[in-house]
Motif scaffolding. Sequence first.
Motif, PDB file in Angstrom:
ATOM      1  N   ARG A 141       0.800  -1.226   0.000  1.00  0.00           N
ATOM      2  CA  ARG A 141       0.000   0.000   0.000  1.00  0.00           C
ATOM      3  C   ARG A 141       0.834   1.279   0.000  1.00  0.00           C
ATOM      4  O   ARG A 141       0.352   2.316  -0.456  1.00  0.00           O
ATOM      5  CB  ARG A 141      -0.915   0.010   1.225  1.00  0.00           C
ATOM      6  CG  ARG A 141      -1.960  -1.087   1.190  1.00  0.00           C
ATOM      7  CD  ARG A 141      -2.553  -1.324   2.575  1.00  0.00           C
ATOM      8  NE  ARG A 141      -3.372  -2.505   2.612  1.00  0.00           N
ATOM      9  CZ  ARG A 141      -4.692  -2.487   2.584  1.00  0.00           C
ATOM     10  NH1 ARG A 141      -5.339  -1.360   2.532  1.00  0.00           N
ATOM     11  NH2 ARG A 141      -5.364  -3.622   2.616  1.00  0.00           N
ATOM     12  N   GLU A 142       2.050   1.231   0.549  1.00  0.00           N
ATOM     13  CA  GLU A 142       2.818   2.454   0.722  1.00  0.00           C
ATOM     14  C   GLU A 142       4.145   2.457  -0.028  1.00  0.00           C
ATOM     15  O   GLU A 142       4.465   3.431  -0.700  1.00  0.00           O
ATOM     16  CB  GLU A 142       3.065   2.701   2.218  1.00  0.00           C
ATOM     17  CG  GLU A 142       1.779   2.899   2.996  1.00  0.00           C
ATOM     18  CD  GLU A 142       1.975   2.911   4.505  1.00  0.00           C
ATOM     19  OE1 GLU A 142       3.129   3.088   4.977  1.00  0.00           O
ATOM     20  OE2 GLU A 142       0.971   2.757   5.227  1.00  0.00           O
ATOM     21  N   ILE A 143       4.901   1.406   0.087  1.00  0.00           N
ATOM     22  CA  ILE A 143       6.242   1.381  -0.496  1.00  0.00           C
ATOM     23  C   ILE A 143       6.198   1.143  -2.005  1.00  0.00           C
ATOM     24  O   ILE A 143       6.842   1.872  -2.772  1.00  0.00           O
ATOM     25  CB  ILE A 143       7.120   0.304   0.188  1.00  0.00           C
ATOM     26  CG1 ILE A 143       7.185   0.530   1.696  1.00  0.00           C
ATOM     27  CG2 ILE A 143       8.499   0.246  -0.446  1.00  0.00           C
ATOM     28  CD1 ILE A 143       7.812   1.827   2.133  1.00  0.00           C
ATOM     29  N   ASP A 144       5.468   0.116  -2.442  1.00  0.00           N
ATOM     30  CA  ASP A 144       5.440  -0.206  -3.875  1.00  0.00           C
ATOM     31  C   ASP A 144       4.960   0.956  -4.744  1.00  0.00           C
ATOM     32  O   ASP A 144       5.580   1.235  -5.781  1.00  0.00           O
ATOM     33  CB  ASP A 144       4.613  -1.468  -4.128  1.00  0.00           C
ATOM     34  CG  ASP A 144       5.313  -2.727  -3.611  1.00  0.00           C
ATOM     35  OD1 ASP A 144       6.518  -2.658  -3.264  1.00  0.00           O
ATOM     36  OD2 ASP A 144       4.655  -3.785  -3.542  1.00  0.00           O
ATOM     37  N   PRO A 145       3.891   1.688  -4.361  1.00  0.00           N
ATOM     38  CA  PRO A 145       3.507   2.844  -5.182  1.00  0.00           C
ATOM     39  C   PRO A 145       4.601   3.922  -5.237  1.00  0.00           C
ATOM     40  O   PRO A 145       4.789   4.569  -6.267  1.00  0.00           O
ATOM     41  CB  PRO A 145       2.246   3.379  -4.502  1.00  0.00           C
ATOM     42  CG  PRO A 145       1.698   2.218  -3.749  1.00  0.00           C
ATOM     43  CD  PRO A 145       2.896   1.424  -3.318  1.00  0.00           C
ATOM     44  N   THR A 146       5.332   4.095  -4.139  1.00  0.00           N
ATOM     45  CA  THR A 146       6.421   5.075  -4.118  1.00  0.00           C
ATOM     46  C   THR A 146       7.542   4.634  -5.052  1.00  0.00           C
ATOM     47  O   THR A 146       8.097   5.448  -5.799  1.00  0.00           O
ATOM     48  CB  THR A 146       6.950   5.271  -2.685  1.00  0.00           C
ATOM     49  OG1 THR A 146       5.864   5.695  -1.854  1.00  0.00           O
ATOM     50  CG2 THR A 146       8.067   6.287  -2.631  1.00  0.00           C
TER      51      THR A 146
END
Length: 181
Positions: A103-108
Motif C-alpha cells: 500500500r505504501e512502499i510499492d507505489p512510491t
Amino acid sequence: MPLSPQTERFVLHFGEMGSRWGVNRTVGQMYALLFLSPQPLHADDIAEALGFSRSNVSMGLKELQSWRLVKLIHQIGDRRDYFETPKDVWEIFRILMEEKRKREIDPTLTMLRDTLLEAPMGEAEAYAHERMDEMLKLIELTTGWFDEVHSLPPETLQRLMRMGTKVQKVLDFAGKLRGRD
C-alpha cells in the motif's frame, strides 16, 4: 460481553494506535478485541462488547479482511460469519509488513522509477533528480533486504533480531578476515 479492565485498556490503546497507523479508532479496537478473543466472534458479539453499531462493525470487518488481519470462519449449524485473527504473532507481523509495503512502499517505488526515466531539465531539476535517485536506491536496498528476511523462518528471524548491534561486530570481523579494515 463485558471486558476486563486489562482487555479494555488494550482495546482502547489499539484504537488510539490504529489512528496513528492509518486506520480509524473503531477498526483498531475491533482488531484488538479479536486478537485477544480465545474463540472467533461474530459481528453482534463485537458490536455489543465495544458499543458500536452493527453497520460500523461490518465496515470495520471488511477493512480488516482487506488487510488480511482477520479470517472469516463458519461454524456448523450457525449461519453467522465469525472472525478471528491469525494465532501466530509472527504471521501477523509478516502480513502487516506485506500490506504496508503493497500500500505504501510499492507505489512510491513505481513513482520514483517512472519519474527518474524522464531526463532532468535544468540545474534545480537535476538536483531533485539526484535526490530522488538516492531515495530510490535506499528503498530498493531496504525492500531487497526485507524480501530476504521475510523468507527466513520465524526462529531465525528472532535470533537475528536478538543479535542487535552484535551483527555489526560480526560484519567488522568478517571484513578484517577479508583484509578490509
